[in-house]
Design a protein around this motif. Structure first.
Motif, short mmCIF file in Angstrom:
data_model
loop_
_atom_site.label_atom_id
_atom_site.label_comp_id
_atom_site.label_asym_id
_atom_site.label_seq_id
_atom_site.Cartn_x
_atom_site.Cartn_y
_atom_site.Cartn_z
N ASP A 157 0.94 -1.12 0.00
CA ASP A 157 0.23 0.02 0.03
C ASP A 157 0.91 1.22 -0.22
OD1 ASP A 157 1.05 0.18 2.46
OD2 ASP A 157 -0.79 -0.42 3.62
N ALA A 158 0.44 2.49 0.19
CA ALA A 158 1.06 3.73 0.17
C ALA A 158 2.12 3.88 1.11
CB ALA A 158 -0.12 4.81 0.46
N ILE A 159 1.90 3.52 2.33
CA ILE A 159 2.79 3.23 3.44
C ILE A 159 4.02 2.34 3.11
CG2 ILE A 159 3.26 2.77 5.83
CD1 ILE A 159 0.35 3.36 6.50
N ALA A 160 3.62 1.23 2.57
CA ALA A 160 4.89 0.34 1.97
C ALA A 160 5.64 0.81 1.11
CB ALA A 160 4.28 -1.13 1.67
N PHE A 161 5.09 1.49 0.16
CA PHE A 161 5.68 2.16 -0.93
C PHE A 161 6.98 3.25 -0.30
CE2 PHE A 161 6.68 5.05 -4.15
CZ PHE A 161 6.59 4.18 -5.46
N VAL A 162 6.21 4.14 0.79
CA VAL A 162 7.14 5.07 1.17
C VAL A 162 8.38 4.51 2.04
CG1 VAL A 162 7.40 6.77 2.93
CG2 VAL A 162 5.34 6.98 1.45
N GLN A 163 8.04 3.24 2.75
CA GLN A 163 8.91 2.48 3.28
C GLN A 163 10.01 2.04 2.39
OE1 GLN A 163 6.04 -0.26 5.80
NE2 GLN A 163 7.94 -0.58 6.73
N LYS A 164 9.61 1.67 1.52
CA LYS A 164 10.71 1.05 0.44
C LYS A 164 11.39 1.99 -0.19
CE LYS A 164 7.67 -2.98 -0.56
NZ LYS A 164 8.52 -3.89 0.04
N HIS A 177 13.54 3.76 2.84
CA HIS A 177 14.30 2.65 3.60
C HIS A 177 14.07 3.18 5.06
CE1 HIS A 177 16.55 1.25 -0.04
NE2 HIS A 177 16.60 2.70 -0.21
N CYS A 178 12.79 3.28 5.56
CA CYS A 178 12.65 3.59 6.83
C CYS A 178 11.72 2.46 7.52
CB CYS A 178 12.06 5.14 6.81
SG CYS A 178 10.50 5.28 5.88
N SER A 179 11.24 2.82 8.81
CA SER A 179 10.49 1.72 9.40
C SER A 179 9.00 2.22 9.22
CB SER A 179 10.24 1.88 10.92
OG SER A 179 10.00 3.17 11.44
N PHE A 180 7.94 1.38 9.38
CA PHE A 180 6.58 1.74 9.11
C PHE A 180 6.11 2.98 9.71
CE2 PHE A 180 2.23 1.56 10.59
CZ PHE A 180 1.45 0.88 9.34
N MET A 181 6.38 3.19 11.09
CA MET A 181 5.95 4.49 11.78
C MET A 181 6.78 5.69 11.17
SD MET A 181 3.58 3.64 13.73
CE MET A 181 3.34 5.31 14.41
N GLU A 182 7.80 5.52 10.55
CA GLU A 182 8.65 6.55 10.26
C GLU A 182 8.07 6.93 8.81
OE1 GLU A 182 13.32 6.14 11.77
OE2 GLU A 182 12.56 5.01 9.94
N ALA A 183 7.33 5.93 8.08
CA ALA A 183 6.54 6.21 6.88
C ALA A 183 5.25 7.01 7.16
CB ALA A 183 6.57 4.89 5.96
#
Length: 293
Positions: free
Chosen positions: A65-72, A75-81
């Motif tokens: 989803d959108a959060i997973a895209f930002v994470q990747k 290169h950050c954690s779920f909460m950072e994203a």
């Protein structure tokens, strides 16, 4: 941030806007497509589905989803994203980190080569369908990837594999070509990810095999693709390298300058080479069209 707040944030963010913060998208029916940022993509393989609020790359397999895209991407954690996605005055704001130049670690490169060798050892024999070219395909170690492969090689499963070696002969990457009866909606070629330090623009296919002949002949034939280079070598024109693309880069020019100051572009002539070794004479005429760098 509570779970409820996270869900509210996710429902208020449009994944298309998130992805477009990093990638140019083009509408394809009800979805959007673009070049996948998670591998070296030259044919749009990233699909964004606004209805499901998901993304998926049918080449490398990345999805979410959108959060997973930002994470990747960051290169950050779920909460950072989650913290990087903010709505201000009805507009999406992404708090991106500044791009940093990260040198390739020598140990990482060694590890990457070891992984490549392991995958290489799993390749199955490949029949090119042309008796004149078969010996050359064997020399160039072309194989076929099995259907069942480790997850990291999933995108290359059941494809024709062209092993790519650097100037010194080290196995640095692979190019995976779609089979003739493969899914036409999938990319024709899938290349090794740049994550391990591989940059296609800094290498020339077959240079490790061609460099002695280049010095001996005093010039180099430059062709476009892997199959072109193999066909040229099969025809006896062993002073041939391939761009594996459509444009000669500065890095590739510097590589060739180590062996010659002359090149002959054979980009428009290799179709005849594929058909018969008799075309060697027609290619030799290119010597008269040699260019200086």
């Amino acid at each position: 941030m509570t779970k409820r707040e996270i869900e509210q944030m996710k429902s208020s963010v449009c994944i298309k806007e998130v992805v477009e913060g990093y990638v140019s998208l083009e509408r394809k029916g009800s979805n959007y497509m673009g070049l996948c940022p998670f591998h070296e993509d030259h044919h749009p393989s990233l699909i964004v589905n606004p209805e499901k609020q998901t993304f998926h790359c049918f080449a490398c397999g990345e999805h979410g989803d959108a959060i997973a895209f930002v994470q990747k991407m960051e290169h950050c954690s779920f909460m950072e994203a989650v913290g990087k996605l903010k709505m201000e005055n009805g507009k999406l704001k992404i708090n991106k980190k500044k791009a940093e130049s990260v040198p390739v670690n020598t140990n990482e490169k060694k590890f990457s080569i070891e992984k490549n060798c392991k995958f290489f050892s799993s390749l199955l024999p490949y029949a090119c369908g042309n008796s004149e070219l078969t010996p050359a395909y064997l020399d160039f170690e072309v194989g076929q990837s099995p259907v069942n492969v480790p997850k990291e090689w999933y995108a290359m499963r059941n494809r024709v594999i062209f092993p790519i070696r650097d100037e010194a002969g080290q196995l640095i990457a692979f190019a995976a070509r779609r089979l003739a009866d493969g899914n036409p909606d999938e990319p024709k070629y899938i290349n090794t990810s740049t994550a391990g330090g591989y940059k296609k623009s800094d290498h020339l296919y077959a240079l490790n095999r061609a460099k002695e002949a280049i010095v001996r002949e005093g010039f180099v034939f430059v062709v476009e693709g892997y199959k072109d280079a193999i066909a040229m070598h099969a025809a006896g024109l062993t002073n041939t390298v391939a761009l594996c693309g459509t444009a000669l880069t500065g890095g590739q020019v510097e590589l060739l300058k180590r062996y010659t100051g002359h090149r002959a572009n054979a980009l428009e002539n290799t179709e005849t080479i594929k058909k018969s070794q008799k075309s060697k004479k027609s290619l030799q005429k290119e010597e008269k069209k040699v260019r200086y760098y």
